[in-house]
Design an enzyme around this catalytic site. Structure first.
Site, PDB file in Angstrom:
ATOM      1  N   TYR A  14       0.979  -1.365   0.015  1.00 15.78           N
ATOM      2  CA  TYR A  14       0.130  -0.041  -0.075  1.00 15.78           C
ATOM      3  C   TYR A  14       0.985   1.245   0.063  1.00 15.78           C
ATOM      4  O   TYR A  14       0.807   2.073  -1.022  1.00 15.78           O
ATOM      5  CB  TYR A  14      -0.973  -0.073   1.301  1.00 15.78           C
ATOM      6  CG  TYR A  14      -1.820   1.187   1.511  1.00 15.78           C
ATOM      7  CD1 TYR A  14      -2.448   1.803   0.405  1.00 15.78           C
ATOM      8  CD2 TYR A  14      -1.843   1.717   2.800  1.00 15.78           C
ATOM      9  CE1 TYR A  14      -3.362   2.904   0.725  1.00 15.78           C
ATOM     10  CE2 TYR A  14      -2.808   2.740   2.922  1.00 15.78           C
ATOM     11  CZ  TYR A  14      -3.389   3.421   1.886  1.00 15.78           C
ATOM     12  OH  TYR A  14      -4.108   4.530   2.171  1.00 15.78           O
ATOM     13  N   ASP A  34       9.694  -7.703  -3.576  1.00 12.93           N
ATOM     14  CA  ASP A  34       8.477  -7.543  -2.779  1.00 12.93           C
ATOM     15  C   ASP A  34       8.299  -9.208  -2.783  1.00 12.93           C
ATOM     16  O   ASP A  34       8.530  -9.760  -3.929  1.00 12.93           O
ATOM     17  CB  ASP A  34       7.236  -6.952  -3.218  1.00 12.93           C
ATOM     18  CG  ASP A  34       6.175  -6.708  -2.258  1.00 12.93           C
ATOM     19  OD1 ASP A  34       5.817  -5.601  -1.967  1.00 12.93           O
ATOM     20  OD2 ASP A  34       5.582  -7.775  -1.769  1.00 12.93           O
ATOM     21  N   SER A 127       6.139   4.058  12.879  1.00 10.80           N
ATOM     22  CA  SER A 127       4.551   4.224  13.130  1.00 10.80           C
ATOM     23  C   SER A 127       4.324   5.206  14.348  1.00 10.80           C
ATOM     24  O   SER A 127       5.258   5.117  15.519  1.00 10.80           O
ATOM     25  CB  SER A 127       4.048   2.882  13.319  1.00 10.80           C
ATOM     26  OG  SER A 127       2.869   3.261  13.958  1.00 10.80           O
ATOM     27  N   TYR A 152       3.794  -6.060  17.222  1.00  9.12           N
ATOM     28  CA  TYR A 152       4.060  -5.394  16.088  1.00  9.12           C
ATOM     29  C   TYR A 152       4.803  -3.949  16.273  1.00  9.12           C
ATOM     30  O   TYR A 152       5.597  -3.331  15.733  1.00  9.12           O
ATOM     31  CB  TYR A 152       2.669  -5.204  15.409  1.00  9.12           C
ATOM     32  CG  TYR A 152       2.720  -3.792  14.297  1.00  9.12           C
ATOM     33  CD1 TYR A 152       3.332  -3.788  13.086  1.00  9.12           C
ATOM     34  CD2 TYR A 152       2.248  -2.884  15.022  1.00  9.12           C
ATOM     35  CE1 TYR A 152       3.435  -2.753  12.455  1.00  9.12           C
ATOM     36  CE2 TYR A 152       2.161  -1.416  14.449  1.00  9.12           C
ATOM     37  CZ  TYR A 152       2.684  -1.463  12.885  1.00  9.12           C
ATOM     38  OH  TYR A 152       2.849  -0.312  12.061  1.00  9.12           O
ATOM     39  N   LYS A 156       8.736  -2.143  15.623  1.00 10.44           N
ATOM     40  CA  LYS A 156       8.952  -0.882  15.002  1.00 10.44           C
ATOM     41  C   LYS A 156       9.957  -0.030  16.205  1.00 10.44           C
ATOM     42  O   LYS A 156      10.835   0.530  15.656  1.00 10.44           O
ATOM     43  CB  LYS A 156       7.704   0.149  14.975  1.00 10.44           C
ATOM     44  CG  LYS A 156       6.918  -0.272  13.907  1.00 10.44           C
ATOM     45  CD  LYS A 156       7.176  -0.365  12.712  1.00 10.44           C
ATOM     46  CE  LYS A 156       6.420  -0.965  11.396  1.00 10.44           C
ATOM     47  NZ  LYS A 156       7.140  -1.112  10.174  1.00 10.44           N
ATOM     48  N   TYR A 180       4.990   7.475  10.742  1.00 14.41           N
ATOM     49  CA  TYR A 180       3.589   7.541   9.940  1.00 14.41           C
ATOM     50  C   TYR A 180       2.551   7.623  11.140  1.00 14.41           C
ATOM     51  O   TYR A 180       2.166   6.840  12.031  1.00 14.41           O
ATOM     52  CB  TYR A 180       3.060   6.538   9.032  1.00 14.41           C
ATOM     53  CG  TYR A 180       4.059   5.918   8.189  1.00 14.41           C
ATOM     54  CD1 TYR A 180       5.112   6.815   7.704  1.00 14.41           C
ATOM     55  CD2 TYR A 180       4.240   4.636   7.816  1.00 14.41           C
ATOM     56  CE1 TYR A 180       6.170   6.308   6.719  1.00 14.41           C
ATOM     57  CE2 TYR A 180       5.189   3.842   6.947  1.00 14.41           C
ATOM     58  CZ  TYR A 180       6.334   4.993   6.350  1.00 14.41           C
ATOM     59  OH  TYR A 180       7.018   4.604   5.395  1.00 14.41           O
ATOM     60  N   ASN A 182      -1.976   7.926  10.650  1.00 13.62           N
ATOM     61  CA  ASN A 182      -2.923   6.872  10.100  1.00 13.62           C
ATOM     62  C   ASN A 182      -2.861   7.302   8.739  1.00 13.62           C
ATOM     63  O   ASN A 182      -3.819   8.075   8.021  1.00 13.62           O
ATOM     64  CB  ASN A 182      -4.099   7.238  10.823  1.00 13.62           C
ATOM     65  CG  ASN A 182      -4.238   6.466  12.089  1.00 13.62           C
ATOM     66  OD1 ASN A 182      -3.524   6.939  12.919  1.00 13.62           O
ATOM     67  ND2 ASN A 182      -4.979   5.586  12.481  1.00 13.62           N
ATOM     68  N   PRO A 299      -9.880  -3.479  22.444  1.00 11.53           N
ATOM     69  CA  PRO A 299      -8.829  -3.195  23.531  1.00 11.53           C
ATOM     70  C   PRO A 299      -7.294  -2.817  22.824  1.00 11.53           C
ATOM     71  O   PRO A 299      -6.979  -3.079  21.569  1.00 11.53           O
ATOM     72  CB  PRO A 299      -8.686  -4.827  23.780  1.00 11.53           C
ATOM     73  CG  PRO A 299     -10.040  -5.454  23.384  1.00 11.53           C
ATOM     74  CD  PRO A 299     -10.450  -4.640  22.241  1.00 11.53           C
TER      75      PRO A 299
HETATM   76  C1  UD1 Z   1      -3.555   0.957  13.797  1.00  8.60           C
HETATM   77  C2  UD1 Z   1      -2.711   0.138  14.891  1.00  8.60           C
HETATM   78  C3  UD1 Z   1      -1.431   0.795  14.701  1.00  8.60           C
HETATM   79  C4  UD1 Z   1      -0.882   0.891  13.404  1.00  8.60           C
HETATM   80  C5  UD1 Z   1      -1.754   1.170  12.323  1.00  8.60           C
HETATM   81  C6  UD1 Z   1      -1.618   0.577  10.803  1.00  8.60           C
HETATM   82  C7  UD1 Z   1      -3.905  -0.611  16.667  1.00  8.60           C
HETATM   83  C8  UD1 Z   1      -4.415  -0.431  18.041  1.00  8.60           C
HETATM   84  N1  UD1 Z   1      -3.212   0.173  16.243  1.00  8.60           N
HETATM   85  O1  UD1 Z   1      -3.720   2.348  14.047  1.00  8.60           O
HETATM   86  O2  UD1 Z   1      -0.317   0.144  15.698  1.00  8.60           O
HETATM   87  O3  UD1 Z   1       0.458   1.567  13.190  1.00  8.60           O
HETATM   88  O4  UD1 Z   1      -3.110   0.760  12.751  1.00  8.60           O
HETATM   89  O5  UD1 Z   1      -2.202   1.222   9.838  1.00  8.60           O
HETATM   90  O6  UD1 Z   1      -4.436  -1.481  16.005  1.00  8.60           O
HETATM   91  N2  UD1 Z   1     -12.185   1.974  14.442  1.00  8.60           N
HETATM   92  C9  UD1 Z   1     -13.577   1.818  14.484  1.00  8.60           C
HETATM   93  N3  UD1 Z   1     -13.892   0.762  13.813  1.00  8.60           N
HETATM   94  C10 UD1 Z   1     -13.289   0.032  12.993  1.00  8.60           C
HETATM   95  C11 UD1 Z   1     -11.917  -0.034  12.935  1.00  8.60           C
HETATM   96  C12 UD1 Z   1     -11.289   1.112  13.497  1.00  8.60           C
HETATM   97  O7  UD1 Z   1     -14.258   2.360  15.045  1.00  8.60           O
HETATM   98  O8  UD1 Z   1     -13.757  -1.070  12.278  1.00  8.60           O
HETATM   99  C13 UD1 Z   1     -11.574   2.871  14.947  1.00  8.60           C
HETATM  100  C14 UD1 Z   1     -10.502   2.687  15.865  1.00  8.60           C
HETATM  101  O9  UD1 Z   1     -10.731   2.600  17.070  1.00  8.60           O
HETATM  102  C15 UD1 Z   1      -9.470   3.867  16.089  1.00  8.60           C
HETATM  103  C16 UD1 Z   1      -9.716   4.260  14.832  1.00  8.60           C
HETATM  104  O10 UD1 Z   1     -10.762   3.799  14.123  1.00  8.60           O
HETATM  105  O11 UD1 Z   1     -10.106   4.827  17.081  1.00  8.60           O
HETATM  106  C17 UD1 Z   1      -8.601   4.138  13.899  1.00  8.60           C
HETATM  107  O12 UD1 Z   1      -8.313   2.865  13.670  1.00  8.60           O
HETATM  108  P1  UD1 Z   1      -7.451   2.162  12.885  1.00  8.60           P
HETATM  109  O13 UD1 Z   1      -7.625   2.543  11.384  1.00  8.60           O
HETATM  110  O14 UD1 Z   1      -7.330   0.835  13.044  1.00  8.60           O
HETATM  111  O15 UD1 Z   1      -5.709   2.793  13.280  1.00  8.60           O
HETATM  112  P2  UD1 Z   1      -5.118   2.802  14.628  1.00  8.60           P
HETATM  113  O16 UD1 Z   1      -5.879   1.767  15.683  1.00  8.60           O
HETATM  114  O17 UD1 Z   1      -4.934   4.273  14.984  1.00  8.60           O
END
Ligand code: UD1
Length: 341
Positions: A14, A34, A127, A152, A156, A180, A182, A299
């Protein structure tokens, strides 16, 4: 030594594929390594369609040092961007050995070969996960890292530390760690984007798949956080902006502008956006309604994290430019492209 050629490990993935497009656009020649562990050849076709250039591609696993050595033997390049790594937080908790083995061994192989073949520059994919639940927001590069909460995240932190230790005692080597926030969205052409396998872990792919009818309903993980609307705050950075940051980092290295052998930059927008805001923004940008519900907290999620981008802006000379609604339109266009092909 060829300063205009870059080795990109994980270049079919990606972030890798978008970075390859930006590198080619900036006049670099790219060699991709890759193993398609979380990608496929369609991204290479997308790169070729967008740029008109088919980058050199070697299908190999960076854990296979002999295979990687052949790449160093065959191609002259001064710089490496090392993306190749596993990145699913939950899977890393269930399978820590898999993560430590892949993410650390591939990193060590790359760095050892750089040293052996006198290739000075490496950009490492780090990250914002290294900040954990930070006490002060926004986080600067000086904000203390928190103990990792997943294997993970630990890979990093460990790779950052290894990189720092290795380049600071070596006159030849330079390392830039890009932290990075998000990464979201897709190339505006909709020819490359994120291709999650199975059920997406991350928010935006879950949103786009829900909008496409692949998933029934988006769960918003928690509406009782101590934030203005109760959902978590993150710093969503457009993938093309993020890709450009790598080009700027490479330019800095090849121009000999690094102030230290090891440098860290936050790569984000500097603006916090809540989960509800992102969902509403997606609906408005694409003129559709999304099926969603509030669910329990996930969690391991932190309440809020966003970047102080002063250092990236002033020292690296990079800033995020794309507007969030354009990014969310690009994310949806890519999902539609994937469903129609
Ligand atoms: C996650 C990882 C992070 C990693 C990154 C890579 C965790 C705890 N963290 O970041 O270590 O570097 O991805 O891309 O997994 N959310 C929802 N519904 C969903 C999915 C997500 O509400 O179905 C919310 C989550 O609670 C969060 C936000 O969306 O508040 C972003 O989530 P996500 O895209 O998974 O990123 P991170 O958790 O910030």
């Amino acid at each position: 030594m060829n300063n205009r050629r870059v080795l990109v490990t994980g270049g079919a993935g990606y972030i890798g594929s978008h970075t390859v497009v930006e590198l080619i656009g900036a006049g670099y020649e790219v060699v991709i390594v890759d193993n398609f562990s979380n990608s496929d050849a369609s991204s290479l076709e997308g790169i070729a369609k967008i740029t008109g250039v088919t980058p050199t591609f070697i299908e190999a696993d960076c854990c296979d040092k002999a295979a990687l050595r052949e790449v160093f033997e065959r191609y002259d390049f001064s710089s490496v961007i090392h993306f190749a790594a596993y990145k699913a937080v939950g899977e890393s908790v269930a399978m820590p050995t898999k993560y430590y083995h892949n993410n650390l061994l591939s990193f060590i192989n790359v760095v050892e070969l750089m040293k052996e073949y006198h290739r000075p520059n490496i950009v490492f994919s780090s990250s914002a996960t290294v900040y954990g639940d930070a006490e002060e927001l926004p986080v600067t590069e000086r904000t203390p890292r928190k103990p990792a909460t997943s294997p993970y995240g630990n890979t990093k932190q460990m790779a950052e530390d290894m990189l720092r230790d290795i380049v600071t005692v070596d006159d030849e080597l330079y390392g830039i760690a890009l932290r990075y926030f998000n990464p979201i969205g897709a190339h505006p052409s909709a020819l490359i984007g994120e291709l999650p396998r199975g059920i997406p872990n991350n928010l935006v792919p879950y949103i786009t798949q829900t909008a496409a009818g692949v998933r029934e309903c988006l769960s918003i993980f928690g509406d009782d956080y101590p934030t203005p609307d109760g959902s978590c705050l993150r710093d969503y950075i457009d993938i093309v902006d993020l890709a450009r940051a790598h080009v700027v980092a490479i330019e800095r290295m090849v121009a000999g502008k690094c102030e230290e052998h090891y440098e860290i930059f936050n790569i984000g927008t500097g603006s916090p956006v809540s989960v509800f805001e992102l969902v509403k923004g997606f609906e408005a940008a694409n003129n559709l309604t999304l099926n969603y519900k509030v669910a329990a907290r996930r969690p391991g999620d932190v309440t809020a994290v966003w970047a102080d981008t002063t250092r990236a802006n002033e020292v690296l000379g990079w800033r995020a430019e794309r507007k969030l609604d354009d990014t969310l339109r690009a994310a949806w266009a890519w999902e539609c492209h994937v469903r129609n092909r």
